[in-house]
Design an enzyme around this catalytic site. Structure first.
Site, mmCIF file in Angstrom:
data_model
loop_
_atom_site.group_PDB
_atom_site.id
_atom_site.type_symbol
_atom_site.label_atom_id
_atom_site.label_comp_id
_atom_site.label_asym_id
_atom_site.label_seq_id
_atom_site.Cartn_x
_atom_site.Cartn_y
_atom_site.Cartn_z
ATOM 1 N N LEU A 183 -20.415 -40.441 16.862
ATOM 2 C CA LEU A 183 -21.254 -40.098 15.730
ATOM 3 C C LEU A 183 -21.694 -41.408 15.082
ATOM 4 C CD1 LEU A 183 -19.489 -37.106 13.906
ATOM 5 C CD2 LEU A 183 -21.787 -37.105 14.891
ATOM 6 N N ASP A 184 -22.955 -41.488 14.696
ATOM 7 C CA ASP A 184 -23.448 -42.700 14.057
ATOM 8 C C ASP A 184 -22.696 -42.975 12.767
ATOM 9 O OD1 ASP A 184 -25.349 -42.832 16.075
ATOM 10 O OD2 ASP A 184 -26.783 -41.629 14.933
ATOM 11 N N ILE A 185 -22.758 -44.216 12.309
ATOM 12 C CA ILE A 185 -22.040 -44.616 11.103
ATOM 13 C C ILE A 185 -22.502 -43.820 9.892
ATOM 14 C CG2 ILE A 185 -23.646 -46.498 10.578
ATOM 15 C CD1 ILE A 185 -21.192 -48.111 9.651
ATOM 16 N N SER A 187 -23.602 -40.696 10.016
ATOM 17 C CA SER A 187 -23.494 -39.264 10.319
ATOM 18 C C SER A 187 -22.073 -38.794 10.043
ATOM 19 C CB SER A 187 -23.850 -38.992 11.792
ATOM 20 O OG SER A 187 -25.177 -39.388 12.064
#
Length: 318
Positions: A183-185, A187
């Site tokens: 998961l992106d930072i 998100s």
């Protein structure tokens, strides 16, 4: 008189007396610039070997053995990851058609029966999978750009109090615990960390088709004055989100995309390219302002609070 005459006469061949004597014992000496006669052998001619070497068995191409590697076949059957399968093979925990196989690289045919020793199953059962509700500000994998990895949140204090699992966190649960997906930072939502190679391959392997569901809050900057994005985004652009876009030169798989409310889209994907949803939205003029993953396969985030975690239950399957 007669005897002396005989002694003084030279011995000559029957040819004419004027012909010089022939010398056959030594060939004539040639000068450095003289051309060799045709019957002389060339000086640079290599000597032929007395016996030509017979071709050995290594000169023939190696025969291709039928079947596929045992560890690969075990991975395909979901018995273990390939690394795990190699370890079990070395320990003598794998049988093929009832016979122990402990040689790495051994090959099997599709019809052959593969069995795993109970000791391997027991070891596998000791490996844990953890579900984390990742908050904003943590990276999924290794620390980068000064941000901490999500695994630092796996502490006794952050263990969800309503986790039905009887397990309690120990140091051995953190050993080789790795994210299966990312998961992106910026998100949030469901992040899986596991010690089980089978689960990692199932979720992020090249042939994985496990669904991932997201709630995505968006803005439509080009038409912000005209109303919410659900009204201003043209239907053909919504259709492109479902199918027809490409990233990094690769066509994306079909996706399920629908409006959850006026400002929020629901995405269901079967792949996970880097920042995929954000980049997809950019291609149709949308800006993502919030992204949360709420489901992976049949496992849902549910009521797990942000920053807290729980164990994957023995009855749960992705």
């Amino acid at each position: 008189m007669t005897s002396r005459s005989k002694l003084s006469l030279p011995r000559r061949p029957s040819s004419s007396p004027a012909e010089p004597p022939r010398r056959r014992t030594r060939p004539p000496v040639r000068g450095a610039g003289s051309a060799p006669r045709s019957r002389a052998l060339p000086a640079a001619a290599p000597a032929a070997p007395a016996v030509a070497p017979a071709p050995g068995p290594t000169t023939a191409p190696a025969a291709v053995q039928p079947g596929e590697r045992l560890s690969k076949r075990m991975s395909e059957l979901g018995l273990a990851s390939r690394r795990e399968a190699d370890l079990w093979i070395e320990r003598g925990w794998v049988r093929v058609d009832g016979q122990v196989v402990d040689t790495l690289g051994a090959r099997v045919l599709p019809h052959q029966r593969i069995e795993v020793d109970p000791a391997a199953r027991h070891e596998q059962e000791q490996r844990v999978t953890i579900l984390l509700n990742k908050p904003i500000g943590y990276v999924s994998g290794q620390a980068e750009d000064g941000y901490e990895p999500a695994v630092v949140l796996i502490t006794p204090e952050n263990h969800w109090s309503q986790d039905p699992s009887p397990l309690r966190l120990g140091r051995h649960h953190l050993r080789k615990l790795a994210p299966a997906g990312r998961l992106d930072i910026d998100s949030t939502g469901l992040l899986v960390l596991t010690q089980d190679g089978r689960i990692a391959r199932h979720l992020i392997g090249e042939d994985s088709a496990v669904e991932k569901e997201y709630l995505v809050r968006v803005e439509h900057p080009q038409a912000a004055h005209a109303g919410p994005p659900s009204r201003t985004l043209p239907p053909d652009q919504l259709a492109l989100l479902r199918h027809g876009l490409s990233l990094d030169g690769h066509a994306l798989r079909p996706a399920q995309v629908s409006w959850q409310n006026e400002h929020q889209l629901r995405f269901v994907l079967r792949e996970g390219r880097k920042r995929q949803i954000r980049r997809m939205c950019e291609l149709v003029g949308l800006k993502v302002v919030g992204l949360k993953r709420i489901r992976i396969g049949r496992v849902v985030l549910g009521a797990l609070p942000p920053g807290q975690w729980r164990y994957l239950g023995p009855h749960e399957r992705f």
